[in-house]
Scaffold this active site. Structure first.
Site, PDB file in Angstrom:
ATOM      1  N   ARG A   1      50.171  50.001  18.662  1.00 58.98           N
ATOM      2  CA  ARG A   1      49.743  50.686  19.874  1.00 58.98           C
ATOM      3  C   ARG A   1      48.892  49.782  20.778  1.00 58.98           C
ATOM      4  O   ARG A   1      49.082  49.761  22.006  1.00 58.98           O
ATOM      5  CB  ARG A   1      48.951  51.936  19.507  1.00 58.98           C
ATOM      6  CG  ARG A   1      48.591  52.838  20.675  1.00 58.98           C
ATOM      7  CD  ARG A   1      49.810  53.544  21.234  1.00 58.98           C
ATOM      8  NE  ARG A   1      50.492  52.813  22.299  1.00 58.98           N
ATOM      9  CZ  ARG A   1      51.788  52.894  22.515  1.00 58.98           C
ATOM     10  NH1 ARG A   1      52.577  53.634  21.765  1.00 58.98           N
ATOM     11  NH2 ARG A   1      52.344  52.217  23.501  1.00 58.98           N
TER      12      ARG A   1
ATOM     13  N   LYS B   1      39.159  45.314  42.112  1.00 55.89           N
ATOM     14  CA  LYS B   1      39.487  46.693  41.734  1.00 55.89           C
ATOM     15  C   LYS B   1      40.323  46.670  40.449  1.00 55.89           C
ATOM     16  O   LYS B   1      41.535  46.906  40.448  1.00 55.89           O
ATOM     17  CB  LYS B   1      40.232  47.393  42.868  1.00 55.89           C
ATOM     18  CG  LYS B   1      39.362  47.596  44.106  1.00 55.89           C
ATOM     19  CD  LYS B   1      40.132  48.218  45.245  1.00 55.89           C
ATOM     20  CE  LYS B   1      39.253  48.367  46.486  1.00 55.89           C
ATOM     21  NZ  LYS B   1      39.983  48.919  47.644  1.00 55.89           N
TER      22      LYS B   1
ATOM     23  N   LYS C   1      30.216  42.179  52.809  1.00 57.20           N
ATOM     24  CA  LYS C   1      30.979  43.374  53.159  1.00 57.20           C
ATOM     25  C   LYS C   1      30.129  44.346  53.974  1.00 57.20           C
ATOM     26  O   LYS C   1      28.981  44.038  54.322  1.00 57.20           O
ATOM     27  CB  LYS C   1      31.524  44.018  51.885  1.00 57.20           C
ATOM     28  CG  LYS C   1      32.535  43.113  51.156  1.00 57.20           C
ATOM     29  CD  LYS C   1      32.985  43.697  49.846  1.00 57.20           C
ATOM     30  CE  LYS C   1      33.863  44.915  50.042  1.00 57.20           C
ATOM     31  NZ  LYS C   1      35.164  44.572  50.655  1.00 57.20           N
TER      32      LYS C   1
ATOM     33  N   GLU D   1      33.627  40.026  55.839  1.00 52.41           N
ATOM     34  CA  GLU D   1      34.516  41.113  56.240  1.00 52.41           C
ATOM     35  C   GLU D   1      34.121  41.583  57.638  1.00 52.41           C
ATOM     36  O   GLU D   1      32.955  41.878  57.889  1.00 52.41           O
ATOM     37  CB  GLU D   1      34.392  42.261  55.247  1.00 52.41           C
ATOM     38  CG  GLU D   1      35.209  43.490  55.586  1.00 52.41           C
ATOM     39  CD  GLU D   1      34.909  44.635  54.631  1.00 52.41           C
ATOM     40  OE1 GLU D   1      35.539  44.694  53.572  1.00 52.41           O
ATOM     41  OE2 GLU D   1      34.012  45.454  54.952  1.00 52.41           O
TER      42      GLU D   1
ATOM     43  N   ASP E   1      39.509  43.567  58.199  1.00 55.59           N
ATOM     44  CA  ASP E   1      39.623  44.799  57.426  1.00 55.59           C
ATOM     45  C   ASP E   1      40.189  45.936  58.264  1.00 55.59           C
ATOM     46  O   ASP E   1      39.628  46.312  59.294  1.00 55.59           O
ATOM     47  CB  ASP E   1      38.248  45.193  56.879  1.00 55.59           C
ATOM     48  CG  ASP E   1      38.323  46.399  55.967  1.00 55.59           C
ATOM     49  OD1 ASP E   1      39.214  46.433  55.105  1.00 55.59           O
ATOM     50  OD2 ASP E   1      37.485  47.308  56.113  1.00 55.59           O
TER      51      ASP E   1
END
Length: 274
Positions: A95, A130, A162, A192, A213
């Protein structure tokens, strides 16, 4: 990453699943040896098979009879792996080994689909941070197997200013000034920007990379003219398989997409004892 660190992570994966022991397998097995194959139930791109093999090796002696090449596409019905080991090793590792292979091959396959859309352009596909907690090294590896390029691995290896950084500093210029004051030229600085006005301000501070962005393709074209080669260009925000080619405009160096890791579907791969 060093091999011993990878082994430590893989052992943690096994600890999660095996824990104090596999009570079913340990009750049934009596020292038998067996062969098993990993069978693809659909098409994909192989990523993580070496890690899957290592999972079995951490459990005991394993003979690898054949193994699919990492980064190579496969189709339904292909045998990705054939191994021989004790039945107990095969069943205990099944598994965990499959979970990792299915997850990483899914990421590699989706990444490959994005990369194919960029063929004929000079734009490279980037991943993001992410990623699944604890799986970043493996998921970014899968991106590379799919033909993508890794962006920064974590917070420590590159500066990326950011929106929240800008809010805390009180503006884009002050955020850049603080970074330059603290680290000097030691790291590349990426900023950004969410408008052409912010872009002009970032360029005035001579940053290395600008991240456009959520720009429309037309806004990207305007931005490219404004930049005029003074910085590398990354585009991000709601990039899909359907629209990525629209953003691969001359002058765009990178397109980044979090979806290649956070939204990749697990592929259907099974283990069959022969």
């Amino acid at each position: 990453m060093e091999f011993w660190k990878i082994d430590r992570i893989l052992l943690n994966f096994l600890e999660e699943d095996v824990g104090f022991g596999d009570i079913t397998t340990e009750s049934i097995c009596r020292g038998e040896r067996a062969k098993a194959v990993f069978l693809a139930k659909e098409k994909g791109v192989c990523a993580g098979l070496d890690f899957s093999i290592r999972i079995f090796q951490l459990l005991g002696d394993v003979k690898v009879i054949r193994a699919w090449e990492e980064g190579k596409e496969f189709k339904k019905g292909d045998v990705l792996l054939e191994i021989e080991a004790s039945a107990e090793v095969l069943l205990k590792g099944e598994r965990t080994a499959l979970n990792l292979l299915q997850r990483l091959s899914g990421i590699a396959f989706l990444t490959r689909e994005f990369v194919k859309r960029l063929q004929g352009t000079k734009t490279r596909l980037l991943d993001t941070r992410k990623t699944t907690p604890g799986l970043r090294y493996f998921e970014k590896y899968a991106v590379r197997m799919g033909g993508g390029t890794n962006h920064r691995f974590a917070l420590y290896d590159m500066v990326l200013i950011k929106d929240n950084h800008k809010r805390i500093a009180g503006g884009i210029g002050e955020a850049i000034r603080r970074v330059k004051e603290r680290i000097g030229p030691a790291y590349k600085i990426e900023v950004e920007v969410e408008s052409l006005e912010e872009l002009e301000e970032a360029l005035s501070w001579k940053v290395d990379i600008v991240l456009l962005d959520n720009f429309s393709p037309q806004m990207v074209r305007e931005a490219i003219k404004l930049i005029g080669g003074r910085a590398e260009v990354e585009v991000s925000g709601n990039i899909t398989l359907d629209n990525i080619k629209d953003y691969a405009i001359e002058g765009v160096d990178y397109i980044s997409s979090g979806s290649i890791t956070h939204s990749a579907r697990w592929l259907d791969i099974s283990m069959r004892v022969l």
